[in-house]
Design an enzyme around this catalytic site. Structure first.
Site, PDB file in Angstrom:
ATOM      1  N   VAL A 285       0.834  -1.202   0.000  1.00 26.55           N
ATOM      2  CA  VAL A 285       0.000   0.000   0.000  1.00 26.55           C
ATOM      3  C   VAL A 285       0.869   1.252   0.000  1.00 26.55           C
ATOM      4  CG1 VAL A 285      -1.684   1.326   1.330  1.00 26.55           C
ATOM      5  CG2 VAL A 285      -1.944  -1.152   1.089  1.00 26.55           C
ATOM      6  N   ALA A 286       1.949   1.186   0.780  1.00 30.99           N
ATOM      7  CA  ALA A 286       2.846   2.343   0.858  1.00 30.99           C
ATOM      8  C   ALA A 286       3.541   2.605  -0.478  1.00 30.99           C
ATOM      9  CB  ALA A 286       3.881   2.123   1.960  1.00 30.99           C
ATOM     10  N   GLU A 290      -0.246   7.316  -4.511  1.00 33.67           N
ATOM     11  CA  GLU A 290      -1.624   7.815  -4.463  1.00 33.67           C
ATOM     12  C   GLU A 290      -1.781   9.160  -5.157  1.00 33.67           C
ATOM     13  OE1 GLU A 290       0.123   6.909  -1.852  1.00 33.67           O
ATOM     14  OE2 GLU A 290      -0.913   5.373  -0.684  1.00 33.67           O
ATOM     15  N   ASP A 332      -5.731  24.316 -43.672  1.00 33.88           N
ATOM     16  CA  ASP A 332      -6.120  24.698 -45.029  1.00 33.88           C
ATOM     17  C   ASP A 332      -5.975  26.196 -45.227  1.00 33.88           C
ATOM     18  OD1 ASP A 332      -7.207  24.877 -47.527  1.00 33.88           O
ATOM     19  OD2 ASP A 332      -9.262  24.687 -46.864  1.00 33.88           O
TER      20      ASP A 332
END
Length: 451
Positions: A285-286, A290, A332
């Site tokens: 998780v670390a 995040e 164009d």
């Protein structure tokens, strides 16, 4: 909708086509017949994919591997009792999704407004009257007129041409405009690029003029068949999306490798399996970044706002990075925002110069002779007012400009003066109307035409 695109109109005579389509080559369709055909066949538009439901557009904001990793990290943090971390991660994910969802909704609304503003027009004859109508209202059997600069609004069998050349690169790949002639009757198996008696939707008239009968509209046109194939192609990811997906995949492999190594080492050191598992999951998780998704979204949103201030409309947020990576833009031409009206202000006839008052297509104005033949008004404004019918050279110029002309100016249902045709030619017609010059029907005044 009946498919008339396969009826080989290029291999049939004009009389046969007129009979088959039940139309009049001179007066066009009656208005009530045109309305019924429009109701039966639908508008002359290329089919567009069904609008994406809002809930699917919202769900798509979370269809990213990196987002899934963040959601997994939030779930695991919650399971471990780290509720603050879980809430922070989920808040980032939700805000990231809402930002993309809101931006795409605004872009869709802006694009819908632009499509309404840029709807093409067609010059069509109905009930014997030439008029401008939205190209989407064309039906098979309509008699339309084309001139240089026009976009062909539907598939058309030509019934009269004068020096007509059409740029068909979008269909045939040929860079040189194709010469067109309404007279030949071709073989049924003639290739698309060899059908000189046809004009196809989406191509451009580069020279000359023509009259034709609409033989196919909407998805039954040749360009409609191509559009049908394109709609089955899957949308590609932007470079940024591909790199973020690759980063997420690499991150998954690295995190799983670290988790496995730490779990094994902890067990080998004599630790309990449950403790080893919790330690490994905490490290996983670390390791999840995040803030990466939020940083990317905020950076794109800031870029989007800067581009919006420069009038650049972006449909998908990740496309900001794609457009930012462009080094060369081939365009164009540039354009100016105008009313698309022209007014004849000065005439030189013989050795004299004249000024004309009035503006727009309202045939109200007077003719003034400029003193000493000078093409300027001087400090006191225009010179003395003159009667055009008392000025032979002026009258000849005005008559020639009005007769050698395809434009028509008349009042519409709202009582306003409306132009059907080229604005430059319309300015000449209005100038002649100010002088009271009558313009007979084109069939009575045009002997032969050399564009």
């Amino acid at each position: 909708m009946a498919d008339r695109s396969q009826q080989n109109f290029h291999a049939r005579t004009i009389d046969d086509i007129v009979h088959a389509l039940d139309t009049d080559p001179a007066r066009g369709l009656p208005g009530d017949v045109a309305r019924q055909r429009l109701a039966d066949d639908g508008p002359n538009e290329l089919a567009q994919a069904a609008a994406e439901p809002w809930w699917r557009r919202l769900a798509r904001q979370f269809a990213d591997l990196l987002i899934w990793i963040l959601i997994a990290a939030a779930v695991i943090s919650g399971a471990l009792g780290e509720w603050i971390d879980a809430a922070a991660i989920l808040a980032i994910v939700v805000l990231n999704g809402l930002l993309g969802f809101i931006q795409e909704g605004r872009a869709e609304q802006a694009l819908a407004s632009l499509r309404k503003l840029s709807s093409p027009q067609a010059k069509v004859t109905r009930d014997g009257r030439l008029q401008n109508i939205p190209a989407a209202e064309l039906v098979y059997g309509d008699r339309i007129e084309l001139e240089a600069g026009d976009r062909v609004p539907a598939d058309v069998r030509l019934i009269a041409t004068a020096g007509l050349r059409i740029q068909e690169a979008a269909l045939t790949g040929e860079s040189v405009p194709a010469d067109k002639d309404h007279r030949p009757v071709l073989d049924a198996d003639a290739a698309l690029g060899d059908r000189v008696n046809m004009a196809y939707m989406g191509t451009s008239v580069t020279a000359g003029t023509a009259v034709g009968v609409v033989v196919a509209t909407g998805m039954n046109t040749e360009i409609g068949h191509i559009a049908g194939l394109l709609q089955r192609q899957r949308a590609e990811s932007t470079p940024l999306q591909r790199r973020l997906t690759e980063l997420g995949r690499t991150l998954v492999y690295v995190v799983l490798g670290i988790v496995a190594v730490m779990f094994v080492l902890q067990v080998l050191r004599g630790g309990a399996i449950a403790d080893a598992f919790l330690l490994s999951v905490s490290l996983a998780v670390a390791a999840v970044p995040e803030g990466l998704s939020a940083v990317v979204t905020v950076a794109l949103a800031l870029g989007l706002q800067r581009m919006a201030r420069r009038n650049a409309l972006i449909r998908r947020l990740p496309s900001v990075e794609t457009l930012g990576a462009v080094t060369v833009i081939c365009s164009d031409k540039t354009g100016t925002l105008t009313r698309n009206e022209m007014t004849l202000r000065r005439i030189m006839a013989g050795t004299k110069h004249y000024a004309i008052t009035g503006s727009g297509y309202e045939p109200e104005g007077a003719f003034h002779r400029l003193d000493d033949g000078r093409p300027d008004e001087g400090a006191d404004g225009p010179g003395p007012k003159v009667d055009p019918h008392a000025e032979p050279d002026l009258l000849a110029v005005l008559t020639a400009g009005a007769w050698c002309n395809h434009a028509q100016v008349a009042r519409n249902a709202d009582g306003r003066w409306e132009l059907v045709g080229d604005p430059t030619e319309g300015a000449l017609v209005v100038a002649a109307m100010k002088a009271g010059i009558d313009t007979p029907d084109r069939e009575r005044r045009v002997i032969h035409e050399i564009p």
